[in-house]
Design a protein around this motif. Structure first.
Motif, PDB file in Angstrom:
ATOM      1  N   ALA A   1       0.820  -1.220   0.000  1.00 52.38           N
ATOM      2  CA  ALA A   1       0.000   0.000   0.000  1.00 52.38           C
ATOM      3  C   ALA A   1       0.849   1.263   0.000  1.00 52.38           C
ATOM      4  O   ALA A   1       0.313   2.371  -0.035  1.00 52.38           O
ATOM      5  CB  ALA A   1      -0.919  -0.003   1.215  1.00 52.38           C
ATOM      6  N   GLY A   2       2.195   1.086   0.060  1.00 48.95           N
ATOM      7  CA  GLY A   2       3.076   2.247  -0.050  1.00 48.95           C
ATOM      8  C   GLY A   2       3.948   2.534   1.149  1.00 48.95           C
ATOM      9  O   GLY A   2       4.716   3.503   1.134  1.00 48.95           O
ATOM     10  N   PHE A   3       3.889   1.706   2.191  1.00 47.22           N
ATOM     11  CA  PHE A   3       4.707   1.950   3.373  1.00 47.22           C
ATOM     12  C   PHE A   3       6.156   1.521   3.122  1.00 47.22           C
ATOM     13  O   PHE A   3       6.434   0.343   2.903  1.00 47.22           O
ATOM     14  CB  PHE A   3       4.152   1.162   4.565  1.00 47.22           C
ATOM     15  N   THR A   4       7.080   2.482   3.127  1.00 49.24           N
ATOM     16  CA  THR A   4       8.510   2.179   2.930  1.00 49.24           C
ATOM     17  C   THR A   4       9.363   3.011   3.880  1.00 49.24           C
ATOM     18  O   THR A   4      10.479   3.405   3.545  1.00 49.24           O
ATOM     19  CB  THR A   4       8.945   2.446   1.477  1.00 49.24           C
ATOM     20  N   GLU A   5       8.847   3.286   5.068  1.00 48.89           N
ATOM     21  CA  GLU A   5       9.571   4.134   6.019  1.00 48.89           C
ATOM     22  C   GLU A   5      10.559   3.303   6.836  1.00 48.89           C
ATOM     23  O   GLU A   5      10.462   3.201   8.063  1.00 48.89           O
ATOM     24  CB  GLU A   5       8.576   4.864   6.919  1.00 48.89           C
ATOM     25  N   PHE A   6      11.499   2.679   6.131  1.00 47.51           N
ATOM     26  CA  PHE A   6      12.560   1.918   6.781  1.00 47.51           C
ATOM     27  C   PHE A   6      13.770   1.898   5.853  1.00 47.51           C
ATOM     28  O   PHE A   6      13.654   2.110   4.645  1.00 47.51           O
ATOM     29  CB  PHE A   6      12.107   0.493   7.128  1.00 47.51           C
ATOM     30  N   ASP A   7      14.944   1.680   6.449  1.00 45.16           N
ATOM     31  CA  ASP A   7      16.199   1.713   5.703  1.00 45.16           C
ATOM     32  C   ASP A   7      16.714   0.324   5.346  1.00 45.16           C
ATOM     33  O   ASP A   7      17.497   0.174   4.410  1.00 45.16           O
ATOM     34  CB  ASP A   7      17.276   2.446   6.527  1.00 45.16           C
ATOM     35  N   VAL A   8      16.303  -0.680   6.109  1.00 43.10           N
ATOM     36  CA  VAL A   8      16.739  -2.060   5.896  1.00 43.10           C
ATOM     37  C   VAL A   8      15.539  -2.974   6.098  1.00 43.10           C
ATOM     38  O   VAL A   8      14.756  -2.776   7.033  1.00 43.10           O
ATOM     39  CB  VAL A   8      17.854  -2.465   6.884  1.00 43.10           C
ATOM     40  N   ALA A   9      15.403  -3.959   5.220  1.00 46.92           N
ATOM     41  CA  ALA A   9      14.354  -4.969   5.380  1.00 46.92           C
ATOM     42  C   ALA A   9      15.019  -6.327   5.573  1.00 46.92           C
ATOM     43  O   ALA A   9      15.886  -6.713   4.799  1.00 46.92           O
ATOM     44  CB  ALA A   9      13.437  -4.997   4.164  1.00 46.92           C
ATOM     45  N   ILE A  10      14.607  -7.031   6.615  1.00 46.29           N
ATOM     46  CA  ILE A  10      15.130  -8.354   6.941  1.00 46.29           C
ATOM     47  C   ILE A  10      13.967  -9.333   6.934  1.00 46.29           C
ATOM     48  O   ILE A  10      12.853  -8.984   7.341  1.00 46.29           O
ATOM     49  CB  ILE A  10      15.813  -8.338   8.326  1.00 46.29           C
ATOM     50  N   ALA A  11      14.206 -10.547   6.480  1.00 47.59           N
ATOM     51  CA  ALA A  11      13.142 -11.544   6.445  1.00 47.59           C
ATOM     52  C   ALA A  11      13.681 -12.914   6.833  1.00 47.59           C
ATOM     53  O   ALA A  11      14.833 -13.248   6.536  1.00 47.59           O
ATOM     54  CB  ALA A  11      12.517 -11.616   5.055  1.00 47.59           C
ATOM     55  N   THR A  12      12.847 -13.694   7.513  1.00 47.75           N
ATOM     56  CA  THR A  12      13.188 -15.093   7.748  1.00 47.75           C
ATOM     57  C   THR A  12      12.934 -15.859   6.448  1.00 47.75           C
ATOM     58  O   THR A  12      12.098 -15.449   5.633  1.00 47.75           O
ATOM     59  CB  THR A  12      12.334 -15.683   8.885  1.00 47.75           C
ATOM     60  N   PRO A  13      13.661 -16.961   6.223  1.00 46.38           N
ATOM     61  CA  PRO A  13      13.498 -17.705   4.964  1.00 46.38           C
ATOM     62  C   PRO A  13      12.058 -18.117   4.673  1.00 46.38           C
ATOM     63  O   PRO A  13      11.622 -18.090   3.513  1.00 46.38           O
ATOM     64  CB  PRO A  13      14.398 -18.926   5.170  1.00 46.38           C
ATOM     65  N   ASP A  14      11.308 -18.476   5.712  1.00 47.99           N
ATOM     66  CA  ASP A  14       9.930 -18.931   5.494  1.00 47.99           C
ATOM     67  C   ASP A  14       8.999 -17.818   5.049  1.00 47.99           C
ATOM     68  O   ASP A  14       7.891 -18.091   4.568  1.00 47.99           O
ATOM     69  CB  ASP A  14       9.380 -19.582   6.767  1.00 47.99           C
ATOM     70  N   MET A  15       9.440 -16.547   5.183  1.00 45.66           N
ATOM     71  CA  MET A  15       8.604 -15.428   4.780  1.00 45.66           C
ATOM     72  C   MET A  15       8.855 -14.972   3.354  1.00 45.66           C
ATOM     73  O   MET A  15       8.171 -14.085   2.855  1.00 45.66           O
ATOM     74  CB  MET A  15       8.835 -14.238   5.720  1.00 45.66           C
ATOM     75  N   MET A  16       9.830 -15.562   2.679  1.00 43.34           N
ATOM     76  CA  MET A  16      10.192 -15.073   1.355  1.00 43.34           C
ATOM     77  C   MET A  16       9.112 -15.317   0.307  1.00 43.34           C
ATOM     78  O   MET A  16       9.058 -14.626  -0.706  1.00 43.34           O
ATOM     79  CB  MET A  16      11.520 -15.665   0.911  1.00 43.34           C
ATOM     80  N   GLY A  17       8.248 -16.278   0.555  1.00 47.83           N
ATOM     81  CA  GLY A  17       7.124 -16.465  -0.359  1.00 47.83           C
ATOM     82  C   GLY A  17       6.214 -15.254  -0.367  1.00 47.83           C
ATOM     83  O   GLY A  17       5.666 -14.872  -1.408  1.00 47.83           O
ATOM     84  N   VAL A  18       6.066 -14.621   0.792  1.00 50.00           N
ATOM     85  CA  VAL A  18       5.262 -13.407   0.916  1.00 50.00           C
ATOM     86  C   VAL A  18       6.056 -12.188   0.461  1.00 50.00           C
ATOM     87  O   VAL A  18       5.559 -11.361  -0.316  1.00 50.00           O
ATOM     88  CB  VAL A  18       4.811 -13.218   2.384  1.00 50.00           C
TER      89      VAL A  18
END
Length: 228
Positions: free
Chosen positions: A104-121
């Motif tokens: 929806a347009g939220f990008t108010e962060f400098d780094v994005a981290i994800a667990t491997p199981d979340m990469m599908g999303v």
């Protein structure tokens, strides 16, 4: 007024002359005239062709003197991993709900981290995160099951770098308010990492050009032969 200060600073030296790293850092700190604490930015032209997959240079480097700024970290995780990320100081944590906010347009962060199981999303967010350089990637340590450690590292001064389409790497190495010694330590750490990441397929001179500047100040060239 900023334009006049920039022009005045540029007239005080030969922009084509190359300098030793410490001298260039001293000049950049002298030229900074803004009313805020300007970032000190490094641009490096590399002798690679980033259109070729085996010549894309990217990774992370821990700045020994830190970044001087507040790094906003978003973590895509669920369950215990989400709780771990929150405890480590992540600014925003979520799963599918966070992905919907980003879509929806939220990008108010400098780094994005994800667990491997979340990469599908997270993979569906490529059009939003990709152009901003925020897409989690295993090579940069931003796809990991150990999210607590990753959050701590990025909050503590770890930064990501990557070549753009022209073979340039751009990143901030601190603030004008840093001591010359701290800025030099960060510069050395960045260049050690970029040198280590040299692709085996890259031919000829690897570090072609280096320029350091403050946010509002003119660029000062560093002799690339200093770093090979």
């Amino acid at each position: 007024m900023a334009g006049k200060k920039h022009a005045d600073a540029a007239r005080r030296y030969d922009r084509q002359l190359m300098h030793e790293p410490s001298q260039a850092i001293d000049m950049v700190r002298t030229f900074a005239a803004a009313k805020f604490d300007e970032s000190v930015e490094l641009s490096v032209r590399l002798g690679v062709d980033p259109r070729k997959a085996d010549q894309m240079v990217r990774g992370t480097v821990a700045l020994p003197s830190g970044t001087g700024g507040d790094v906003r970290v978003a973590v895509f995780a669920q369950g215990d991993a989400a709780a771990e990320a929150s405890e480590a100081g992540a600014d925003v944590v979520g799963g599918a709900d966070l992905a919907e906010r980003v879509e929806a347009g939220f990008t108010e962060f400098d780094v994005a981290i994800a667990t491997p199981d979340m990469m599908g999303v997270v993979g569906r967010l490529g059009k939003v995160l990709g152009p901003r350089g925020l897409m989690p990637n295993p090579k940069s340590g931003t796809v990991t099951p150990d999210v607590g450690k990753a959050v701590g590292e990025f909050k503590g001064g770890k930064v990501e770098y990557r070549t753009d389409r022209y073979g340039n790497v751009h990143l901030a190495i601190g603030k004008v308010s840093f001591s010359a010694e701290d800025l030099k330590a960060n510069l050395d750490a960045v260049m050690d990492e970029i040198t280590r990441a040299r692709p085996s397929s890259a031919k000829g001179r690897y570090v072609r050009k280096m320029v350091v500047s403050s946010t509002m100040g003119p660029g000062v060239q560093i002799d690339p032969a200093t770093f090979g």
